[in-house]
Write a protein that holds these residues in place. Structure first.
Motif, short mmCIF file in Angstrom:
data_model
loop_
_atom_site.label_atom_id
_atom_site.label_comp_id
_atom_site.label_asym_id
_atom_site.label_seq_id
_atom_site.Cartn_x
_atom_site.Cartn_y
_atom_site.Cartn_z
N GLY A 166 0.88 -0.93 -0.15
CA GLY A 166 -0.03 0.13 0.01
C GLY A 166 0.78 1.37 -0.10
O GLY A 166 1.88 1.27 0.12
N THR A 167 0.18 2.34 -0.09
CA THR A 167 0.95 3.45 -0.04
C THR A 167 0.14 4.45 0.94
O THR A 167 -0.96 4.63 1.09
CB THR A 167 0.82 4.33 -1.56
OG1 THR A 167 1.24 3.34 -2.39
CG2 THR A 167 1.37 5.69 -1.44
N LYS A 168 1.07 5.19 1.66
CA LYS A 168 0.51 6.36 2.67
C LYS A 168 1.00 7.78 2.11
O LYS A 168 2.01 7.92 1.45
CB LYS A 168 0.94 6.02 4.16
CG LYS A 168 0.72 4.69 4.85
CD LYS A 168 -0.75 4.58 4.75
CE LYS A 168 -1.41 3.23 5.49
NZ LYS A 168 -2.93 3.44 5.64
N MET A 169 0.19 8.84 2.72
CA MET A 169 0.82 10.18 2.03
C MET A 169 0.76 11.18 3.34
O MET A 169 0.01 11.02 4.08
CB MET A 169 -0.45 10.36 0.84
CG MET A 169 0.10 11.68 0.15
SD MET A 169 1.54 11.31 -1.01
CE MET A 169 1.51 12.34 -2.01
N TRP A 170 1.54 12.13 3.07
CA TRP A 170 1.45 13.16 3.96
C TRP A 170 2.26 12.93 5.32
O TRP A 170 1.52 13.12 6.64
CB TRP A 170 0.35 14.19 3.99
CG TRP A 170 -0.35 14.54 2.69
CD1 TRP A 170 -1.20 14.06 2.25
CD2 TRP A 170 0.35 15.56 1.97
NE1 TRP A 170 -1.55 14.69 0.85
CE2 TRP A 170 -0.37 15.71 0.68
CE3 TRP A 170 1.60 16.25 1.84
CZ2 TRP A 170 -0.25 16.45 -0.50
CZ3 TRP A 170 1.84 17.11 0.84
CH2 TRP A 170 0.93 17.06 -0.35
N ILE A 171 3.19 11.90 5.33
CA ILE A 171 3.48 11.50 6.60
C ILE A 171 4.76 12.19 7.12
O ILE A 171 5.78 12.36 6.57
CB ILE A 171 3.94 9.93 6.43
CG1 ILE A 171 2.88 9.10 5.72
CG2 ILE A 171 4.37 9.35 7.55
CD1 ILE A 171 1.50 9.23 6.43
N GLY A 174 8.63 10.80 7.87
CA GLY A 174 8.75 9.48 7.21
C GLY A 174 10.05 9.31 6.29
O GLY A 174 10.59 7.89 6.76
N SER A 175 10.58 10.19 5.84
CA SER A 175 12.03 9.90 4.97
C SER A 175 13.12 9.44 5.93
O SER A 175 14.33 9.10 5.68
CB SER A 175 12.10 11.10 4.05
OG SER A 175 11.25 10.94 3.26
N PHE A 202 10.29 -1.41 1.86
CA PHE A 202 9.84 -0.23 2.22
C PHE A 202 10.67 0.99 1.75
O PHE A 202 11.96 0.96 1.78
CB PHE A 202 9.88 -0.09 3.98
CG PHE A 202 9.07 1.15 4.41
CD1 PHE A 202 8.08 1.11 5.04
CD2 PHE A 202 10.34 2.27 4.58
CE1 PHE A 202 7.58 2.21 5.74
CE2 PHE A 202 9.75 3.23 5.31
CZ PHE A 202 8.45 3.32 5.81
N SER A 203 9.76 1.91 1.43
CA SER A 203 10.50 3.26 0.87
C SER A 203 9.63 4.34 1.32
O SER A 203 8.48 4.21 1.35
CB SER A 203 10.79 3.21 -0.51
OG SER A 203 9.53 3.17 -1.30
N ALA A 204 10.37 5.55 1.36
CA ALA A 204 9.76 6.73 1.93
C ALA A 204 10.09 8.13 1.01
O ALA A 204 11.03 8.73 1.65
CB ALA A 204 9.95 7.11 3.43
N PRO A 205 9.85 8.45 -0.16
CA PRO A 205 10.25 9.24 -0.70
C PRO A 205 9.71 10.56 -0.28
O PRO A 205 8.57 10.68 0.11
CB PRO A 205 9.67 9.23 -2.26
CG PRO A 205 8.72 8.24 -2.12
CD PRO A 205 8.96 7.29 -0.95
N SER A 219 6.53 12.99 4.07
CA SER A 219 7.01 12.00 3.01
C SER A 219 5.72 11.26 2.58
O SER A 219 4.67 11.22 2.92
CB SER A 219 7.98 11.19 3.64
OG SER A 219 8.73 11.81 4.23
N GLU A 220 6.04 10.37 1.52
CA GLU A 220 5.17 9.37 1.22
C GLU A 220 5.66 7.94 1.83
O GLU A 220 6.71 7.95 1.81
CB GLU A 220 4.93 9.23 -0.38
CG GLU A 220 3.93 8.35 -0.82
CD GLU A 220 4.12 8.19 -2.59
OE1 GLU A 220 3.15 7.43 -3.11
OE2 GLU A 220 5.04 8.88 -3.11
N LEU A 221 4.79 6.93 2.00
CA LEU A 221 5.48 5.74 2.39
C LEU A 221 4.69 4.73 1.30
O LEU A 221 3.70 4.88 1.18
CB LEU A 221 4.77 5.29 3.88
CG LEU A 221 5.10 6.27 5.25
CD1 LEU A 221 4.59 5.60 6.33
CD2 LEU A 221 6.67 6.43 5.03
#
Length: 392
Positions: A166-171, A174-175, A202-205, A219-221
């Motif tokens: 999945g994808t998480k946003m506005w975290i 995160g990075s 797992f990545s967090a741009p 970040s995004e997760l």
């Protein structure tokens, strides 16, 4: 006749009399930290969209504010009101600094402290409290902000393991995080997972080009077949009540924090108006200016009275979610209005980073909508008043 000396906005109602000595000591220690370590660099950090988060986290850990209202595991165990006052001072410096502390302590740490196993608590909480590790909280998704129940991030069983996608946003954080608390749909209910960020898949741009919360890592997760052991799940959280309980912890800090940003703007505007000559007299000597200052001070003091009331309710174990919504709705909305009005007093100077006003105004635009938009909090209060849910 000698003119009376000016009073600070929060001294209008002698609000210090509502605060205990230990709470004042904590508040003042955080204020000194912000004066010494944060304010001299804040304009540059905001302009450059940079924050030395690792260094600051360790210093904030030494100060004792990370998870300060939690008990044990290296946490200070202060009152909720003391935590709120710390948030007030941190956000007076910058919303990004308060967000760092809120996400670390009231989301990532609180989730593990409230819902985690002893092994999870012992592994992560002392490191997070000391600032040696950074945590983040993965709930919001690109298409599911105000409706987290619709999240698409999922966790599937594979033998004894879990596979997350999945994808998480506005975290926030995160990075740079070492651990993420990630919420996902399972075949039964929504569950929370403690995810080391070095897990394969797992990545967090980082999200860039922001005009708000620039001195904050957002970040995004991205989770692509992230394999976790069975003991990665938070054992005491099942269903949406888990993440919503965490959000109420973070919203409580915002109730105190947002008026901190407003206070900084108002004190700046008062000082500017006293020292700025217009038509051969101080700008502060004009009735229209004083009307603006008076109205803003009244709203600021009302916001802090509300925050202190909620703090006492929380310390007594009697606070309700709709009461936190009252605080978040009112205090962020009024703080943003104060920041915008202060900008008008500073006129053209109000748009520069030589003064903190436009920075706070921009930041509060984010605070207005994260941890629940104003509309969501209006509906929460409306449901409390009528007994009817109107969210859909």
């Amino acid at each position: 006749m000698t003119a009376p000396s000016p009073v600070r906005p929060l001294d209008l109602l002698a609000l210090d009399e509502e605060i205990g000595d230990e709470e004042k000591d904590i508040r003042d220690a955080v204020r000194r930290f912000c004066d010494d370590r944060v304010r001299p660099h804040m304009a540059t950090w905001f302009e450059q969209a940079h924050l030395p988060i690792r260094d600051l986290a360790r210093e904030l850990g030494e100060l004792g504010v990370l998870g300060m209202h939690l008990q044990g595991y290296g946490c200070a165990g202060t009152s909720a009101t003391a935590y709120g006052l710390a948030c007030h001072e941190l956000e007076a410096a910058d919303s990004g600094i308060r967000s760092l502390v809120s996400v670390q302590g009231s989301l990532a740490m609180f989730a593990i402290h409230r819902f985690g196993s002893e092994e999870q608590k012992g592994r992560w909480l002392p490191e997070l409290a000391a600032g040696r590790a950074i945590g983040c909280f993965g709930l919001t998704e690109p298409d599911y902000g105000s409706n987290p129940a619709g999240m698409r991030t999922n966790a599937k069983r594979d033998g004894d393991d879990w596979i997350l996608n999945g994808t998480k946003m506005w975290i926030t954080n995160g990075s740079v995080a070492d651990v993420a608390v990630v919420w996902a749909q399972t075949d039964e209910r929504i569950r929370g997972f403690v995810v080391p960020t070095d897990a394969p898949g797992f990545s967090a741009p980082e999200i860039t080009r922001k005009m708000s919360l620039r001195a904050s890592v957002t970040s995004e997760l991205v989770l692509e077949d992230v394999r976790l052991p069975a003991d990665a799940v938070l054992p005491e959280a099942a269903g949406l009540s888990g993440p919503l309980t965490c959000l109420n912890e973070a919203r409580f800090g915002i109730v105190f924090g947002a008026p901190g940003a407003a206070r900084e703007c108002l004190e700046t505007a008062i000082d500017y108006a006293i020292n700025r000559p217009v038509f051969d007299r101080p700008l502060a000597g004009f009735q229209l200016t004083q009307a603006k200052l008076a109205d803003m001070a009244v709203e600021l003091d009302k916001a802090m009275l509300l925050a202190l009331r909620l703090g006492r309710l929380k310390d007594a174990g009697r606070i309700r979610p709709h009461q936190i919504s009252v605080g978040k709705l009112n205090n962020v909305r009024e703080s943003l209005a104060i920041a915008r009005q202060c900008r008008t007093i500073l006129a053209a100077n109000g748009i520069t980073l030589e003064y903190p006003v436009i920075r706070h105004a921009n930041n509060l635009e984010s605070v207005l909508t994260y941890e629940g938009t104003s509309e969501i909090h209006q509906l929460t209060v409306g449901q409390a008043l009528t007994g009817i849910g109107a969210f859909t």
